[in-house]
Design a protein around this motif. Structure first.
Motif, mmCIF file in Angstrom:
data_model
loop_
_atom_site.group_PDB
_atom_site.id
_atom_site.type_symbol
_atom_site.label_atom_id
_atom_site.label_comp_id
_atom_site.label_asym_id
_atom_site.label_seq_id
_atom_site.Cartn_x
_atom_site.Cartn_y
_atom_site.Cartn_z
ATOM 1 N N GLU A 32 0.893 -1.242 0.067
ATOM 2 C CA GLU A 32 -0.114 0.093 0.189
ATOM 3 C C GLU A 32 0.749 1.311 -0.013
ATOM 4 O O GLU A 32 0.474 2.081 -0.645
ATOM 5 N N ASP A 33 1.872 1.216 0.651
ATOM 6 C CA ASP A 33 3.032 2.533 0.679
ATOM 7 C C ASP A 33 3.654 2.628 -0.730
ATOM 8 O O ASP A 33 4.569 3.466 -0.672
ATOM 9 N N GLY A 34 3.604 1.448 -1.511
ATOM 10 C CA GLY A 34 4.251 1.458 -2.873
ATOM 11 C C GLY A 34 5.754 1.170 -2.617
ATOM 12 O O GLY A 34 6.260 1.143 -3.883
ATOM 13 N N ARG A 35 6.163 0.838 -1.636
ATOM 14 C CA ARG A 35 7.761 0.244 -1.570
ATOM 15 C C ARG A 35 7.873 -0.943 -2.016
ATOM 16 O O ARG A 35 8.990 -1.303 -2.733
ATOM 17 N N TRP A 36 7.146 -1.945 -1.741
ATOM 18 C CA TRP A 36 7.496 -3.326 -1.895
ATOM 19 C C TRP A 36 6.606 -3.897 -2.984
ATOM 20 O O TRP A 36 5.491 -3.610 -3.169
ATOM 21 N N ASP B 287 -10.169 -15.778 5.558
ATOM 22 C CA ASP B 287 -9.746 -14.508 5.095
ATOM 23 C C ASP B 287 -9.284 -13.506 6.250
ATOM 24 O O ASP B 287 -9.660 -13.571 7.367
ATOM 25 N N ALA B 288 -8.579 -12.724 5.789
ATOM 26 C CA ALA B 288 -8.032 -11.545 6.907
ATOM 27 C C ALA B 288 -7.579 -10.467 5.750
ATOM 28 O O ALA B 288 -7.376 -10.348 4.707
ATOM 29 N N LEU B 289 -7.933 -9.214 6.498
ATOM 30 C CA LEU B 289 -7.645 -7.771 5.763
ATOM 31 C C LEU B 289 -7.211 -7.001 6.960
ATOM 32 O O LEU B 289 -7.742 -6.700 7.942
ATOM 33 N N VAL B 290 -6.011 -6.228 6.613
ATOM 34 C CA VAL B 290 -5.526 -4.881 7.246
ATOM 35 C C VAL B 290 -6.413 -3.830 7.143
ATOM 36 O O VAL B 290 -6.407 -3.256 5.764
ATOM 37 N N VAL B 291 -7.040 -3.344 7.975
ATOM 38 C CA VAL B 291 -7.959 -2.040 7.941
ATOM 39 C C VAL B 291 -7.634 -1.242 8.904
ATOM 40 O O VAL B 291 -7.982 -1.324 10.031
ATOM 41 N N GLY B 292 -7.080 -0.073 8.618
ATOM 42 C CA GLY B 292 -6.641 0.990 9.726
ATOM 43 C C GLY B 292 -5.390 0.397 10.435
ATOM 44 O O GLY B 292 -4.784 -0.221 10.087
ATOM 45 N N ASP B 293 -5.808 0.523 11.850
ATOM 46 C CA ASP B 293 -4.895 -0.343 12.632
ATOM 47 C C ASP B 293 -5.545 -1.718 13.343
ATOM 48 O O ASP B 293 -5.315 -1.935 14.511
ATOM 49 N N GLY C 199 -5.427 0.252 4.655
ATOM 50 C CA GLY C 199 -4.716 0.195 5.747
ATOM 51 C C GLY C 199 -4.656 1.775 6.357
ATOM 52 O O GLY C 199 -4.381 2.030 7.720
ATOM 53 N N ASP C 200 -5.060 2.760 5.292
ATOM 54 C CA ASP C 200 -5.122 4.124 6.085
ATOM 55 C C ASP C 200 -6.492 4.636 6.525
ATOM 56 O O ASP C 200 -6.691 5.848 6.641
ATOM 57 N N SER C 201 -7.304 3.873 6.684
ATOM 58 C CA SER C 201 -8.749 4.051 6.742
ATOM 59 C C SER C 201 -9.353 3.027 7.665
ATOM 60 O O SER C 201 -9.212 1.696 7.646
#
Length: 685
Positions: A244-248, A334-340, A382-384
């Motif tokens: 999501e941060d574009g690095r990897w 299933d799993a998903l990173v959302v916000g923190d 991840g930012d919301s």
């Protein structure tokens, strides 16, 4: 022609082809039917004759038109996909009801009016050109999308300006089994492709040498940058996803359909793109849930047959792993990173639960779901703290709910207006005991007023760790609305209870799958649920139906094997068939071939036995399970002494394995299959 009268089948030439395979002599008299239906005149003539016979027979079936009309009514409801938020813009698919293909729409804000970005319904006259994979850039200004023609797995990728709606000149071809993932700065996207096949072999040749490329916007495909390939391991298939941060760039590699993956990461900010192994060896399943900076979160079955969640620090040379959500009694679906937070979907007794954890693995809350059913998808970033999830059940068309992961409050976001009264139907979960004593779950859908034995249509799959969880189907509801019982058996080979459940139904254990399905039919009859049992399955489920029909032809009223794998000696020689060796075994190995020949539908038709009515379904552009499987199986059935009931094949044109099939073609096919099963199963329409 009468539906119960004798049938004169077209004459099918029998060849003298014999193959030596793993020390065994295998006759293959129908080998010539492996010719490409688009170019081989002999095969084309055979297909035309079989199609004319099947159509003339289907025309005699009572209720065929009434079933089609009922299906059209039940199908005619709004369907909306999970929205993807990128740069504040929301992208989603919508079908108003009977449109051939879903339309891709966008909203500038959550409650803003929707506008159409792409309408595939104008892409071809017959509606068989479809929108495949699609992905907005991270700022929401561009959209990469794949075009699928005639049901083929091949894709052509194009790019749209999502702000002004103009199509860019970019075009990428020969894409297959690929996601689309944008660079963080929106300069282009990563995709996976095979080499361009030889002319005339596009829909039959083996797929080898999958590779990941980067396409920079505004350039020709010939200049696309090769990012990752494994020429020394040509059977691997690769997928790429940008963090999501574009690095990897995370690359997942697998050799077959078995959930065993290697992971490789590339630092996209480094001066030189250098792949580094994150997880070596095709030993376990690793599914990305999301990332926070250098910390990646995965669902894995490493030391956890029902899966757990671990994190890996990809920025550390040590690649440190940490357990976040431990292995438990329930299957992590299933799993998903959302916000923190970490949003986790679990399966308990084949129904979903939805839990919220913090990123250290502490359980924070459980989301209240609308009922017993399936969380069939999740979306969020991840930012919301905003997430969306889809929910469905046998009597509940897919709904979209918006979730605040901080408060665990879920509110309806998109709910279709029902074309039926849910109070008229009942869904039950039962169980039965298979041949070896294993208890197998079974779902039943019926009208509330149908309380005695009724004609049952039994569906199953039993392979590739695919779980048959509760989900809405207009076709299933139609059968129940007509007064029948629609049954779904959660047989082994699927993923309902994790890795052990899958392993118990694959390779040398494949007979367990057939035993389970046979036991389901016996249970339905023995418990007074079914007055007759017809069986239906798709793909691996088509193999299932054909195999049990050979093993217990006396048990079934009708059999409907769709796009099935029927020649277990040659499945690996076409397109993606080699991937299935994980589940079926390798026909080139003596011990595997002995198992495969023990149930291969083409090779186990029982002369002298009384077979049920059989209607095979396939499609001319199926380049997943090539139609030759169904052609050869139909020819063998029609040549055998297996009784007077019809053994026919329905061959769809301009269609493939299922994805992208226009709504009208889906309705026509189901109407034909259901009319056939209703007639032979004794269901009055």
């Amino acid at each position: 022609m009468s539906p119960d009268g004798p049938i004169a089948y077209p004459e099918t030439v029998r060849d003298t082809v014999v193959e030596e395979l793993a020390g065994r002599t295998v006759p293959d008299p129908w080998r010539w039917l492996e010719g490409d239906v688009r170019t081989d005149e002999r095969v084309q003539a055979w297909v035309a004759a079989e199609g004319a016979l099947t159509e003339s027979y289907l025309d005699t079936l009572p209720g065929r038109v009434a079933i089609r009309d009922r299906l059209m009514k039940l199908w005619n409801y709004e369907r909306v996909s999970l929205p993807r938020r990128r740069g504040g813009r929301y992208f989603f698919l919508r079908n108003s009801g009977l449109e051939a293909q879903a339309v891709l729409c966008a909203r500038e804000a959550q409650d803003a009016p929707a506008r159409i970005l792409l309408d595939p319904n104008g892409w071809s006259e017959d509606g068989a050109t479809a929108l495949g994979e699609w992905e907005p850039s991270k700022d929401g200004r561009r959209l990469a999308y794949a075009v699928q023609d005639g049901g083929s797995d091949w894709r052509t990728v194009k790019v749209l300006d999502a702000v002004g709606g103009e199509e860019l000149a970019d075009e990428v071809r020969w894409v297959k089994f690929s996601g689309l993932s944008w660079a963080g700065n929106g300069s282009g996207f990563f995709y996976s492709r095979f080499p361009e096949p030889r002319a005339g072999l596009e829909h039959q040749a083996q797929n080898l040498d999958h590779a990941i490329y980067f396409h920079r916007l505004g350039t020709d495909q010939s200049t696309d940058f090769l990012v990752y390939a494994t020429p020394d391991r040509p059977r691997l298939i690769h997928g790429a996803e940008v963090s999501e941060d574009g690095r990897w760039l995370l690359i997942s590699s697998a050799e077959g359909t078995e959930a065993r993956t290697e992971l490789t990461v590339i630092d996209l900010t480094a001066p030189k793109l250098a792949p580094k192994i994150l997880v070596r060896g095709l030993d376990n399943d690793w599914r990305l849930a999301g990332s926070k900076g250098d910390i990646f979160y995965f669902v894995t079955d490493l030391e956890a047959p029902r899966r757990r969640i671990v994190s890996i620090d990809v920025g550390s040379e040590m690649r440190r792993r940490r357990e976040i959500v431990p292995h438990g009694e329930d299957l992590v679906a299933d799993a998903l990173v959302v916000g923190d937070r970490l949003l986790v979907s679990l399966l308990r007794n084949v129904a979903s639960e939805l839990r919220i954890y913090d990123l250290d693995g502490r359980l924070m809350d459980t989301v209240v779901l609308p009922g017993i059913g399936t969380v069939s998808g999740m979306e969020g970033q991840g930012d919301s703290a905003e997430a969306f999830f889809a929910f469905t059940s046998y009597d509940r068309p897919t709904e979209i709910h918006r979730l605040d992961v901080g408060s665990a409050v879920a509110l309806p976001y998109a709910q279709p207006e029902l074309q039926f009264d849910r109070e008229d139907f009942v869904v039950d979960q039962a169980s039965f005991t298979s041949k070896d004593g294993t208890v197998i779950p079974l779902f039943l859908l019926r009208r509330k007023d149908v309380t005695g034995a009724a004609p049952a249509l039994l569906y199953g799959y039993g392979g590739f760790e695919i779980s048959l969880t509760p989900g809405f189907s207009s076709a299933a509801l139609c059968w129940a609305a007509m007064g029948g019982v629609y049954a779904v058996a959660n047989i082994r080979g699927g993923g309902e209870y994790g890795k052990a459940w899958h392993d118990a139904g694959r390779r040398a254990n494949k007979q367990n799958v057939f035993d389970d399905f046979i036991a389901a039919a016996e249970h339905l009859k023995g418990q007074g649920v079914a007055s007759s049992v017809s069986v239906h399955g798709h793909s691996n489920g088509g193999l299932l139906v054909a195999a049990v029909t050979n093993q217990r032809p006396d048990l079934f009223a009708a059999a409907l094997p769709a796009v099935g794998v029927h020649d277990m000696t040659r499945f690996h020689r076409f397109t993606a068939g080699r991937y299935w060796i994980d589940d079926y075994g390798d026909p080139g190995r003596q011990e595997d071939l002995a198992v495969l020949m023990g149930y291969s539908p083409l090779h186990n038709i029982r002369d002298g036995a009384e077979y049920p009515a059989i209607l095979i379904a396939t499609a001319d552009t199926d380049d997943r399970v090539v139609p030759a499987h169904s052609f050869k199986y139909a020819a063998a059935l029609q040549a055998a002494d297996i009784g007077p009931k019809p053994h026919l094949i329905r061959i769809e044109t301009r269609a493939g394995h299922g994805a992208g099939k226009p709504t009208a073609k889906q309705i026509e096919e189901i109407a034909d299959l259901w009319a056939f099963a209703a007639h032979w199963g004794g269901l009055n329409v």
